[in-house]
Scaffold this motif. Sequence first.
Motif, PDB file in Angstrom:
ATOM      1  N   GLY A   1       0.810  -1.212   0.000  1.00  0.00           N
ATOM      2  CA  GLY A   1       0.000   0.000   0.000  1.00  0.00           C
ATOM      3  C   GLY A   1       0.839   1.255   0.000  1.00  0.00           C
ATOM      4  N   PHE A   2       1.910   1.268   0.804  1.00  0.00           N
ATOM      5  CA  PHE A   2       2.801   2.421   0.842  1.00  0.00           C
ATOM      6  C   PHE A   2       3.455   2.640  -0.524  1.00  0.00           C
ATOM      7  N   GLY A   3       3.943   1.565  -1.123  1.00  0.00           N
ATOM      8  CA  GLY A   3       4.566   1.682  -2.434  1.00  0.00           C
ATOM      9  C   GLY A   3       3.601   2.186  -3.492  1.00  0.00           C
ATOM     10  N   ASN A   4       2.335   1.777  -3.394  1.00  0.00           N
ATOM     11  CA  ASN A   4       1.338   2.229  -4.360  1.00  0.00           C
ATOM     12  C   ASN A   4       1.021   3.711  -4.211  1.00  0.00           C
ATOM     13  N   CYS A   5       1.174   4.236  -3.002  1.00  0.00           N
ATOM     14  CA  CYS A   5       0.889   5.661  -2.776  1.00  0.00           C
ATOM     15  C   CYS A   5       1.946   6.570  -3.397  1.00  0.00           C
ATOM     16  N   LEU A   6       3.196   6.120  -3.415  1.00  0.00           N
ATOM     17  CA  LEU A   6       4.302   7.001  -3.777  1.00  0.00           C
ATOM     18  C   LEU A   6       4.153   7.660  -5.149  1.00  0.00           C
TER      19      LEU A   6
ATOM     20  N   TRP B   1      10.223   6.012   6.473  1.00  0.00           N
ATOM     21  CA  TRP B   1      10.574   5.568   5.125  1.00  0.00           C
ATOM     22  C   TRP B   1      10.598   6.742   4.151  1.00  0.00           C
ATOM     23  N   LEU B   2       9.681   7.682   4.307  1.00  0.00           N
ATOM     24  CA  LEU B   2       9.720   8.877   3.465  1.00  0.00           C
ATOM     25  C   LEU B   2      11.028   9.643   3.694  1.00  0.00           C
ATOM     26  N   MET B   3      11.425   9.773   4.965  1.00  0.00           N
ATOM     27  CA  MET B   3      12.682  10.449   5.279  1.00  0.00           C
ATOM     28  C   MET B   3      13.857   9.743   4.622  1.00  0.00           C
TER      29      MET B   3
END
Length: 423
Positions: A193-198, A222-224
């Motif tokens: 899900g996180f990867g799909n948001c990027l 992870w964003l940092m």
Amino acid sequence: MRYSLLDLLASPDTGAPFVLVGATEAEVPFLGPYGKPGSRVSRLGAAVGPALEGESGAFYTSFLARHETAPDDPERSRQTIVIDGLLVATDTGMWYPIVDTIPELLPPSLRDWQSHHDFLDQVIAPRIPAELVVALRQAVAGVDASGRRGDNHKTSEIGLLDKVEDKANFLAPGLLSPFNPNIYNHPADLIRGFGNCLPFLQLQHGHRVLDSGCGYGWTTEWLMNLGIDAVGIDISRVYPDVGRRRMGPNNQPHLVVGDSENLPFRAGVFDAVLCFDAFHHIPDRPAAMRRYERALKDPGRIVLLEPGGQHETDEVSVNVMDTYGIMEVGMELADVQGYIDGIETFRPARQIFLTPHLSDDPRTSVPISELRDRSYIGWGMFLIEKDAAATVQARSLASVAQAQSATQPTNGLARVLGRVLKR
């Protein structure tokens, strides 16, 4: 708290800037890959740190200016961390504590006033002039701390651990989050899900993102580590405190305790907002969207990854609401559009569908109805774009089309308008 965060924060009540008062710090070099140095680094032992240039707020002028010190070397913000202190609004003197490196910027109805008064009297007062202590006490005397609609859900989140018997076991996942060696599917769903948001955040190195409802802070972290200037905010410090233990002191993104309906940030400081499995806990969602709009640059983007409209009827969700009092209400596209209705700088909300499409699938397209049934994401993903220029153009075209429709009910301009609004 790093000094660079001070350049982003503002009073959640009035939007006024803060001055740092009575702070202590520790030498903790920052190893993160991003970030500009802070512009208002306090000198060691200063009772009152530097204000913004040209500051003229009433409380600043009356009480802070006479004790203010000049800013120290900005590069020192990379080497030190603020352990505790007060953030004082320059207009009203409303103050908020920094406790164990995390600023707590909750609205009056959600604050633990007894604890905060004790913090002022026992921790801060010995470090600052007596007249300033008196002024700070007076600044919050008689403040309206009456409850607001939805506060019951918020206080349930803030006091969550009071209802948990085995606290260590309850919080243990946060020490490895998002991973869990004992479970595969849920951590894998989180990472996917996180990867799909990027891609839909459309970030570049050095961009600044608000991670709203950051929880254990792994998405912020992870964003940092991707080179993004990430700021995580959560209404309860329970989860960020656990996340800090996982990250260690030298590699922490900015973390703030605050309310998304009352964001404590200056206008136009974020390139994007991410709400990862968190927006469905917010009671007043239109209020949160208005605050996101204010904090976003133009253009800017919001990406939500949230459970669907049937979430609140799920057995697990019902149990969570009954046991802990936390709001668990999912959303569909029509709901999200309703949250942003009336915000003129926002384009219409859109839902994002993703699904694996193999090379030997003979179809050239997949029906939306099938995507809804077999969504690869597992949540609903929604995109909201702030684009004042485009929305002004659309309203202008709408006005022209409406004026001409009196004599030409069907015309090419109306068709152009339709294309603009659908972009």
